[in-house]
Design a protein around this motif. Structure first.
Motif, PDB file in Angstrom:
ATOM      1  N   LEU A 137       1.604  -5.333 -13.217  1.00 45.51           N
ATOM      2  CA  LEU A 137       1.186  -4.506 -12.264  1.00 45.51           C
ATOM      3  C   LEU A 137       1.842  -3.080 -12.927  1.00 45.51           C
ATOM      4  N   LEU A 193       1.124  -3.491  -6.045  1.00 49.16           N
ATOM      5  CA  LEU A 193       0.045  -4.231  -5.942  1.00 49.16           C
ATOM      6  C   LEU A 193      -1.051  -3.315  -5.503  1.00 49.16           C
ATOM      7  N   GLU A 232      -4.566  -2.358  -8.073  1.00 49.01           N
ATOM      8  CA  GLU A 232      -5.666  -2.594  -7.502  1.00 49.01           C
ATOM      9  C   GLU A 232      -6.695  -1.537  -7.533  1.00 49.01           C
TER      10      GLU A 232
END
Length: 330
Positions: free
Chosen positions: A61, A117, A121
């Motif tokens: 991450l 997260l 993404e």
């Protein structure tokens, strides 16, 4: 003061309604200063250029500590004692990762993980860090515009003395894992020479009525921003409108490892050392009342000293400091 908004803090009526302000920021001290600043100026008139050389990848991450600290603090959601992370945080996920032998020295909270997260993404989908930052701040209801210093990767690397050899550490390894203990030999910003300022950074500096250098670590918070090509030159061109707040009070840091970086790099750990470092691009330095006796030394560097209470014990003190800082170049 203006009436308290539902669920929000009491906000001071703005005294500087027409000034577009740019702030250079990194770390908890900067976030607390900005929390005071938005009590005395319209938040929408503030643009914050944030250090991203502390950014790192943990467990796949993308983590941006300074961007997140500023975001959470301006949203009123930060951990009140730590100054970083989220209030009411838990760490069950990172503790569970430890079961598998994963490194857990950089503790990511369960709530904080949602931010990382989402960011990861979006970046993998092709969004820039500037775009993702705008999305995250909007989701938190943060009115000031937050800009990463660059969409390109810049990484602080700290060379330390291990006694019989030197070792290069990532910034978070030195600061968090090693607790800033190994003596520092050198600091470099890998990738800075190839980086470009994020869209809007140079334009904001050029258009600003006032540019503020927050009370941040001069070496690893402000230093990386200055290392991005074009930023230092833009500040030098606006030097008479640049005002900084010294993060050093009576020869010591309030929070963070500035003293363990400045001294080894030949910079006096004092408001005078900060003044010498900032003099090429800054015209005014706000120093603490405890350093009033060193005002003449600050002036000798070519920077005008302004004495104020700089220890931000709460939001009201931070707001008062923001007023003093703005008044210094009014």
């Amino acid at each position: 003061e203006a009436p308290r908004s539902p669920g929000g803090p009491r906000r001071v009526i703005a005294r500087y309604p027409h000034a577009m302000l740019v702030a250079l920021a990194g770390g908890v001290g900067a976030a607390r200063f900005l929390r005071g600043l938005v009590r005395v100026v319209p938040p929408a008139e503030v643009c914050v250029v944030v250090n991203t050389a502390d950014d790192e990848t943990f467990h796949g991450l993308t983590v941006c500590p300074d961007l997140d600290t500023v975001t959470y603090t301006l949203a009123g959601a930060e951990h009140p004692e730590q100054g970083w992370g989220l209030d009411g945080e838990s760490f069950r996920t990172i503790e569970a990762l430890g079961r598998y032998g994963a490194d857990t020295w950089f503790r990511l909270g369960d709530l904080d993980l949602a931010t990382h997260l989402f960011r990861t993404e979006r970046l993998r989908a092709g969004a820039t860090l500037t775009e993702v930052t705008a999305e995250i701040t909007a989701a938190w209801g943060v009115e000031p515009r937050l800009l990463p210093m660059s969409d390109d990767r810049v990484a602080t690397r700290i060379t330390v003395d291990r006694g019989d050899h030197h070792e290069v550490l990532r910034m978070q390894e030195w600061f968090v894992r090693e607790r800033s203990a190994p003596p520092v030999v050198a600091v470099e910003f890998d990738g800075a020479d190839r980086a470009r300022p994020a869209p809007g950074v140079l334009e904001a500096i050029d258009a600003a009525e006032t540019i503020l250098v927050c009370p941040s670590n001069p070496i690893i918070s402000i230093g990386p921003i200055l290392a991005v090509p074009g930023v230092r030159e833009a500040l030098e061109a606006r030097r008479d409108r640049v005002v900084a707040v010294s993060p050093i009070i009576a020869g010591a840091t309030v929070k963070g490892p500035a003293d363990r970086l400045m001294g080894p790099l030949g910079i006096d750990v004092s408001c005078v050392g900060v003044a010498r470092t900032y003099a090429p691009f800054c015209s005014t330095l706000v120093i603490d009342e405890r350093d009033a006796g060193r005002a003449a030394e600050v002036a000798a560097t070519g920077i005008r000293p302004v004495v104020a209470e700089t220890l931000m014990t709460d939001a009201r003190v931070a707001a008062a400091l923001a007023r003093h800082t703005l008044d210094a170049v009014a």
